[in-house]
Each structure stands twice: as C-alpha cells, then as structure tokens.
Design a protein around this motif. Sequence first.
Motif, PDB file in Angstrom:
ATOM      1  N   LYS A 119      -3.421   9.866  -4.294  1.00 24.42           N
ATOM      2  CA  LYS A 119      -4.046   8.597  -4.672  1.00 24.42           C
ATOM      3  C   LYS A 119      -3.181   7.823  -5.649  1.00 24.42           C
ATOM      4  N   ASN A 120      -2.485   8.536  -6.519  1.00 22.67           N
ATOM      5  CA  ASN A 120      -1.773   7.889  -7.615  1.00 22.67           C
ATOM      6  C   ASN A 120      -0.255   8.033  -7.577  1.00 22.67           C
ATOM      7  N   CYS A 121       0.287   8.653  -6.533  1.00 23.84           N
ATOM      8  CA  CYS A 121       1.737   8.858  -6.525  1.00 23.84           C
ATOM      9  C   CYS A 121       2.466   7.653  -5.946  1.00 23.84           C
ATOM     10  N   GLY A 122       3.746   7.575  -6.243  1.00 22.14           N
ATOM     11  CA  GLY A 122       4.566   6.464  -5.787  1.00 22.14           C
ATOM     12  C   GLY A 122       4.659   6.362  -4.277  1.00 22.14           C
ATOM     13  N   PHE A 123       4.642   7.499  -3.596  1.00 28.80           N
ATOM     14  CA  PHE A 123       4.699   7.510  -2.141  1.00 28.80           C
ATOM     15  C   PHE A 123       3.527   6.740  -1.550  1.00 28.80           C
ATOM     16  N   ASN A 124       2.337   7.032  -2.022  1.00 37.05           N
ATOM     17  CA  ASN A 124       1.135   6.365  -1.525  1.00 37.05           C
ATOM     18  C   ASN A 124       1.161   4.875  -1.863  1.00 37.05           C
ATOM     19  N   TYR A 125       1.623   4.546  -3.056  1.00 35.11           N
ATOM     20  CA  TYR A 125       1.702   3.138  -3.449  1.00 35.11           C
ATOM     21  C   TYR A 125       2.654   2.372  -2.531  1.00 35.11           C
ATOM     22  N   THR A 126       3.822   2.959  -2.273  1.00 32.44           N
ATOM     23  CA  THR A 126       4.798   2.311  -1.397  1.00 32.44           C
ATOM     24  C   THR A 126       4.217   2.115  -0.003  1.00 32.44           C
ATOM     25  N   LEU A 127       3.572   3.151   0.520  1.00 32.19           N
ATOM     26  CA  LEU A 127       2.959   3.025   1.842  1.00 32.19           C
ATOM     27  C   LEU A 127       1.883   1.948   1.869  1.00 32.19           C
ATOM     28  N   SER A 128       1.143   1.806   0.786  1.00 35.83           N
ATOM     29  CA  SER A 128       0.098   0.781   0.755  1.00 35.83           C
ATOM     30  C   SER A 128       0.703  -0.626   0.848  1.00 35.83           C
ATOM     31  N   LEU A 129       1.927  -0.790   0.385  1.00 35.02           N
ATOM     32  CA  LEU A 129       2.591  -2.093   0.439  1.00 35.02           C
ATOM     33  C   LEU A 129       3.202  -2.392   1.802  1.00 35.02           C
ATOM     34  N   ILE A 130       3.714  -1.365   2.475  1.00 31.76           N
ATOM     35  CA  ILE A 130       4.468  -1.618   3.711  1.00 31.76           C
ATOM     36  C   ILE A 130       3.770  -1.119   4.970  1.00 31.76           C
ATOM     37  N   SER A 131       2.619  -0.461   4.821  1.00 35.89           N
ATOM     38  CA  SER A 131       1.938   0.007   6.027  1.00 35.89           C
ATOM     39  C   SER A 131       1.241  -1.155   6.708  1.00 35.89           C
ATOM     40  N   GLY A 132       1.054  -1.018   7.965  1.00 30.36           N
ATOM     41  CA  GLY A 132       0.490  -2.080   8.786  1.00 30.36           C
ATOM     42  C   GLY A 132       1.425  -2.288   9.953  1.00 30.36           C
ATOM     43  N   LYS A 133       0.897  -2.837  11.002  1.00 31.51           N
ATOM     44  CA  LYS A 133       1.663  -2.924  12.241  1.00 31.51           C
ATOM     45  C   LYS A 133       2.927  -3.770  12.125  1.00 31.51           C
ATOM     46  N   TYR A 134       2.904  -4.821  11.304  1.00 35.88           N
ATOM     47  CA  TYR A 134       4.024  -5.761  11.295  1.00 35.88           C
ATOM     48  C   TYR A 134       4.732  -5.924   9.945  1.00 35.88           C
ATOM     49  N   LYS A 135       4.249  -5.314   8.883  1.00 40.02           N
ATOM     50  CA  LYS A 135       4.830  -5.573   7.560  1.00 40.02           C
ATOM     51  C   LYS A 135       6.309  -5.220   7.486  1.00 40.02           C
ATOM     52  N   MET A 136       6.662  -4.029   7.943  1.00 38.92           N
ATOM     53  CA  MET A 136       8.074  -3.637   7.869  1.00 38.92           C
ATOM     54  C   MET A 136       8.925  -4.505   8.785  1.00 38.92           C
TER      55      MET A 136
END
Length: 107
Positions: free
Chosen positions: A9-26
């Motif tokens: 919930k609080n690690c950098g990995f999860n935070y990064t994924l929350s920013l770039i996850s989604g079908k088209y973000k990357m």
Amino acid sequence: MKNLKCDFKNCGFNYTLSLISGKYKMNILYCLYKEEIIRYNKLHKILSPISFKTLTNTLKELETDKLILRKEYSQIPPKVEYSLSPRGKTLIPILNALCHWGEENKL
C-alpha cells in the motif's frame, strides 16, 4: 536471500504503478517522449482505437499527477499541445528499460 518485506500500500513500487497503470498511460508518456510536443488530434490518431473520452480522461489524470504539461493557446480554432513535464521525463529510463526487456524477451 534477502527477506524483503514490502507494505504494498505504501511502497514506491505501488505508487509508481498507480501513476502509470492503465491501458494507455505508458503509451501516451512514451509517445510524448518520442514526439516532444504533440497536439490532441495527432495523439488520438497515433493511439487509435482509443476513444476521445478515454484519451481526454487519461490526459487529465497524467496532468493531475504532474507527468505531462498541457499548453492551451487562446485562438480560434482552439489549439492545445501536450508535452512531458520534468517529472514525467524522469520516467523515460523506466519506460526504455521496459521497451528493451520486451525486445529481448519476445516469444
């Protein structure tokens, strides 16, 4: 072997994924990296079959997360350009690494 404990919930990995996850973000981020500055309609054509609504919502999310910049020109017809923010540019080495991994590991 290290005993890795990660509070997902609080690690950098999860935070990064929350920013770039989604079908088209990357895809959008990488497209902005390659094009530097791009207008909405050109981005829509590149990412086809993305819907206008999905593209608009995804761009708003990326702008809210300060990963892209939106520049609006007050003219008729309206002109809007998108580019990577300095914060968004820091993701490019990660996206390049993903690209490299994909090229090396295609089945």
